[in-house]
Scaffold this motif. Structure first.
Motif, PDB file in Angstrom:
ATOM      1  N   PRO A   4     -48.412 -12.098  21.926  1.00  0.00           N
ATOM      2  CA  PRO A   4     -48.094 -13.251  22.009  1.00  0.00           C
ATOM      3  C   PRO A   4     -47.488 -13.950  21.139  1.00  0.00           C
ATOM      4  O   PRO A   4     -47.696 -15.396  21.322  1.00  0.00           O
ATOM      5  N   MET A   5     -47.228 -13.673  20.478  1.00  0.00           N
ATOM      6  CA  MET A   5     -45.960 -14.441  19.263  1.00  0.00           C
ATOM      7  C   MET A   5     -44.580 -13.961  18.572  1.00  0.00           C
ATOM      8  O   MET A   5     -44.416 -12.624  19.150  1.00  0.00           O
ATOM      9  N   GLU A   6     -43.872 -15.181  19.159  1.00  0.00           N
ATOM     10  CA  GLU A   6     -42.165 -14.979  18.155  1.00  0.00           C
ATOM     11  C   GLU A   6     -42.381 -15.566  16.995  1.00  0.00           C
ATOM     12  O   GLU A   6     -42.532 -16.370  16.365  1.00  0.00           O
ATOM     13  N   VAL A   7     -41.142 -15.204  16.120  1.00  0.00           N
ATOM     14  CA  VAL A   7     -41.176 -14.806  15.408  1.00  0.00           C
ATOM     15  C   VAL A   7     -40.146 -15.844  14.357  1.00  0.00           C
ATOM     16  O   VAL A   7     -39.103 -14.960  15.375  1.00  0.00           O
ATOM     17  N   PHE A   8     -39.850 -16.787  13.840  1.00  0.00           N
ATOM     18  CA  PHE A   8     -38.589 -17.087  13.383  1.00  0.00           C
ATOM     19  C   PHE A   8     -38.267 -18.045  12.133  1.00  0.00           C
ATOM     20  O   PHE A   8     -39.771 -17.995  11.439  1.00  0.00           O
ATOM     21  N   PHE A   9     -37.258 -17.969  11.762  1.00  0.00           N
ATOM     22  CA  PHE A   9     -37.189 -17.856  10.372  1.00  0.00           C
ATOM     23  C   PHE A   9     -36.405 -19.553  10.375  1.00  0.00           C
ATOM     24  O   PHE A   9     -35.272 -18.673  10.386  1.00  0.00           O
ATOM     25  N   GLN A  10     -36.185 -20.241   9.627  1.00  0.00           N
ATOM     26  CA  GLN A  10     -35.386 -21.670   9.016  1.00  0.00           C
ATOM     27  C   GLN A  10     -35.061 -21.361   7.846  1.00  0.00           C
ATOM     28  O   GLN A  10     -36.254 -21.677   6.859  1.00  0.00           O
ATOM     29  N   VAL A  11     -33.229 -20.996   7.353  1.00  0.00           N
ATOM     30  CA  VAL A  11     -33.284 -20.771   5.381  1.00  0.00           C
ATOM     31  C   VAL A  11     -33.123 -21.831   4.833  1.00  0.00           C
ATOM     32  O   VAL A  11     -32.724 -22.970   5.508  1.00  0.00           O
ATOM     33  N   LEU A  71     -46.367 -10.416   5.947  1.00  0.00           N
ATOM     34  CA  LEU A  71     -45.436 -11.552   6.189  1.00  0.00           C
ATOM     35  C   LEU A  71     -45.375 -12.158   7.085  1.00  0.00           C
ATOM     36  O   LEU A  71     -46.387 -13.481   7.201  1.00  0.00           O
ATOM     37  N   PHE A  72     -45.306 -11.675   8.304  1.00  0.00           N
ATOM     38  CA  PHE A  72     -45.234 -12.497   9.493  1.00  0.00           C
ATOM     39  C   PHE A  72     -46.433 -13.187  10.053  1.00  0.00           C
ATOM     40  O   PHE A  72     -46.647 -13.772  10.771  1.00  0.00           O
ATOM     41  N   SER A  73     -47.284 -11.305  10.285  1.00  0.00           N
ATOM     42  CA  SER A  73     -49.015 -12.746  10.014  1.00  0.00           C
ATOM     43  C   SER A  73     -49.540 -13.575   9.747  1.00  0.00           C
ATOM     44  O   SER A  73     -50.189 -14.186  10.190  1.00  0.00           O
ATOM     45  N   GLU A  74     -49.002 -14.170   8.512  1.00  0.00           N
ATOM     46  CA  GLU A  74     -49.814 -14.767   7.977  1.00  0.00           C
ATOM     47  C   GLU A  74     -48.979 -15.738   7.352  1.00  0.00           C
ATOM     48  O   GLU A  74     -48.862 -17.036   7.516  1.00  0.00           O
ATOM     49  N   LEU A  75     -47.413 -16.120   8.788  1.00  0.00           N
ATOM     50  CA  LEU A  75     -46.646 -17.218   8.641  1.00  0.00           C
ATOM     51  C   LEU A  75     -47.507 -18.791   9.651  1.00  0.00           C
ATOM     52  O   LEU A  75     -48.882 -18.198  10.298  1.00  0.00           O
ATOM     53  N   PRO A  76     -47.603 -19.516   9.800  1.00  0.00           N
ATOM     54  CA  PRO A  76     -47.885 -20.642  10.557  1.00  0.00           C
ATOM     55  C   PRO A  76     -48.116 -20.548  11.957  1.00  0.00           C
ATOM     56  O   PRO A  76     -46.673 -20.100  12.166  1.00  0.00           O
ATOM     57  N   VAL A  77     -48.922 -20.949  12.871  1.00  0.00           N
ATOM     58  CA  VAL A  77     -48.256 -21.007  14.757  1.00  0.00           C
ATOM     59  C   VAL A  77     -47.991 -22.661  15.070  1.00  0.00           C
ATOM     60  O   VAL A  77     -48.827 -22.888  15.031  1.00  0.00           O
ATOM     61  N   TYR A  78     -47.353 -22.851  15.915  1.00  0.00           N
ATOM     62  CA  TYR A  78     -46.913 -23.060  16.523  1.00  0.00           C
ATOM     63  C   TYR A  78     -47.015 -23.218  18.084  1.00  0.00           C
ATOM     64  O   TYR A  78     -47.133 -22.765  18.561  1.00  0.00           O
ATOM     65  N   LEU A  79     -47.965 -24.670  18.546  1.00  0.00           N
ATOM     66  CA  LEU A  79     -48.549 -24.349  19.811  1.00  0.00           C
ATOM     67  C   LEU A  79     -46.936 -24.197  20.433  1.00  0.00           C
ATOM     68  O   LEU A  79     -45.432 -24.369  20.578  1.00  0.00           O
ATOM     69  N   PRO A  80     -46.846 -24.258  22.052  1.00  0.00           N
ATOM     70  CA  PRO A  80     -46.108 -23.732  22.698  1.00  0.00           C
ATOM     71  C   PRO A  80     -45.107 -25.273  23.198  1.00  0.00           C
ATOM     72  O   PRO A  80     -43.991 -24.843  23.048  1.00  0.00           O
ATOM     73  N   GLU A  87     -36.435 -18.867  -0.080  1.00  0.00           N
ATOM     74  CA  GLU A  87     -35.931 -18.326   0.839  1.00  0.00           C
ATOM     75  C   GLU A  87     -35.519 -18.996   2.447  1.00  0.00           C
ATOM     76  O   GLU A  87     -34.575 -19.686   2.859  1.00  0.00           O
ATOM     77  N   ALA A  88     -36.341 -18.953   2.786  1.00  0.00           N
ATOM     78  CA  ALA A  88     -37.200 -19.769   4.228  1.00  0.00           C
ATOM     79  C   ALA A  88     -38.654 -19.915   4.486  1.00  0.00           C
ATOM     80  O   ALA A  88     -39.485 -19.508   3.640  1.00  0.00           O
ATOM     81  N   GLN A  89     -38.313 -20.703   5.713  1.00  0.00           N
ATOM     82  CA  GLN A  89     -39.696 -21.595   5.691  1.00  0.00           C
ATOM     83  C   GLN A  89     -39.901 -20.337   7.348  1.00  0.00           C
ATOM     84  O   GLN A  89     -38.790 -21.080   8.180  1.00  0.00           O
ATOM     85  N   GLY A  90     -41.123 -19.895   7.465  1.00  0.00           N
ATOM     86  CA  GLY A  90     -41.225 -18.995   8.547  1.00  0.00           C
ATOM     87  C   GLY A  90     -42.291 -19.813   9.585  1.00  0.00           C
ATOM     88  O   GLY A  90     -43.290 -20.345   9.298  1.00  0.00           O
ATOM     89  N   PHE A  91     -42.111 -19.240  10.928  1.00  0.00           N
ATOM     90  CA  PHE A  91     -43.658 -19.721  11.887  1.00  0.00           C
ATOM     91  C   PHE A  91     -43.879 -18.692  12.874  1.00  0.00           C
ATOM     92  O   PHE A  91     -42.341 -18.300  13.305  1.00  0.00           O
ATOM     93  N   GLN A  92     -44.709 -18.907  13.241  1.00  0.00           N
ATOM     94  CA  GLN A  92     -44.958 -18.078  14.813  1.00  0.00           C
ATOM     95  C   GLN A  92     -45.538 -19.166  15.638  1.00  0.00           C
ATOM     96  O   GLN A  92     -45.838 -19.630  16.034  1.00  0.00           O
ATOM     97  N   LEU A  93     -44.542 -18.598  17.322  1.00  0.00           N
ATOM     98  CA  LEU A  93     -44.059 -19.762  17.934  1.00  0.00           C
ATOM     99  C   LEU A  93     -45.584 -19.134  19.076  1.00  0.00           C
ATOM    100  O   LEU A  93     -45.100 -17.813  19.282  1.00  0.00           O
ATOM    101  N   ASN A  94     -46.467 -19.810  20.053  1.00  0.00           N
ATOM    102  CA  ASN A  94     -47.363 -18.746  20.902  1.00  0.00           C
ATOM    103  C   ASN A  94     -46.513 -19.274  21.989  1.00  0.00           C
ATOM    104  O   ASN A  94     -46.447 -19.563  22.507  1.00  0.00           O
ATOM    105  N   ILE A  95     -46.490 -17.664  22.260  1.00  0.00           N
ATOM    106  CA  ILE A  95     -45.738 -17.984  24.089  1.00  0.00           C
ATOM    107  C   ILE A  95     -46.749 -16.683  24.816  1.00  0.00           C
ATOM    108  O   ILE A  95     -46.594 -16.661  26.117  1.00  0.00           O
TER     109      ILE A  95
END
Length: 252
Positions: free
Chosen positions: A243-250, A11-20, A192-200
């Motif tokens: 190098p990614m952190e995962v976040f969700f906005q419900v 699930l987490f690996s399929e989330l879109p990636v946001y740049l720093p 339920e939620a929109q998730g994304f990965q943040l490139n850190i």
């Protein structure tokens, strides 16, 4: 034969990636941590990027953290609390937060109350006061079904506090134990939620140094007289060396 990956991995690996640079949209940000080290595990890279961008950031520590090694004789409950709070301050300094960026609620580790209890309602009031004083644009708390009762209770406290504010505040949720212990029904469900990965990746070494500051939670730490005490397993730490952190906005 290979070990099966937890359901979170796919699930987490399929989330879109946001740049720093995406952290600019977070604005002033508060990370709510149920225990010392949750802030670094789930949001250490984000906090470092926020401070690099010149944005204010704070940390609210919900519990006293004293129950990680409850059978230690060398470290009393008060000493464990003091040690873990100092480790948290050290970690936050490494991530670039000023010394006055930490606010503690002091609730019992392992027994964070729900908002409908007397102590929970008092904590909600403290959170509302802190949110009103700091005026964050974004608040982060562990995922609502993160598999730890203190994490779930912290989510409930934060939601109750935000519901009582006059100004809407963006709420994001981060994962800690959902990396390893979540059952399929604990994870965000479709719609339920929109998730994304943040490139850190640019601040990953900084995050790792901050995590090392939480020495009592790592193998070979200073509390060495409680064989039943908690330490972060290598398999768990591996999730937070990415190098990614995962976040969700419900959304529901």
């Amino acid at each position: 034969m290979t070990d099966l990956l937890p359901p979170s991995a796919a699930l987490f690996s399929e989330l879109p990636v946001y740049l720093p640079e995406a952290v600019a949209a977070f604005g002033p940000t508060i990370v709510v941590a149920p225990h010392p080290d949750d802030e670094t595990l789930g949001c250490g890279g984000l906090l470092a990027l926020l401070r690099q961008a010149g944005l204010p950031a704070w940390c609210v520590l919900v519990s006293d953290g004293a129950m990680s090694h409850p059978n230690s004789r060398k470290f009393s409950a008060q000493a464990r609390q003091a040690l873990r709070t100092q480790e948290l301050r050290n970690a936050l300094a490494i991530l670039g937060l000023p010394g006055d960026a930490l606010h503690t609620l002091g609730l019992p580790d392992g027994s964070v109350p729900a908002p409908e209890t007397a102590s929970g309602a008092a904590a909600v009031g403290q959170l509302q006061q802190f949110f009103t004083a700091t005026q964050p644009q974004t608040v982060l708390v562990p995922w609502r079904r993160d598999p730890h009762p203190d994490h779930r209770a912290s989510s409930q406290l934060v939601r109750a506090a935000l519901a009582g504010l006059a100004t809407p505040t963006r709420l994001l949720e981060y994962v800690v134990w959902a990396w390893e212990r979540a059952a399929a029904h604990d994870l965000p469900q479709p719609g339920e939620a929109q998730g994304f990965q943040l490139n850190i990746s640019s601040v990953l070494p900084q995050k790792q140094r901050a995590l090392e500051a939480h020495r009592s939670q790592l193998a070979g730490g200073p509390i060495d007289d409680d064989p039943t005490g908690f330490t972060l397993a290598p398999s768990m730490l591996a999730h937070f060396a990415k190098p990614m952190e995962v976040f969700f906005q419900v959304t529901t």
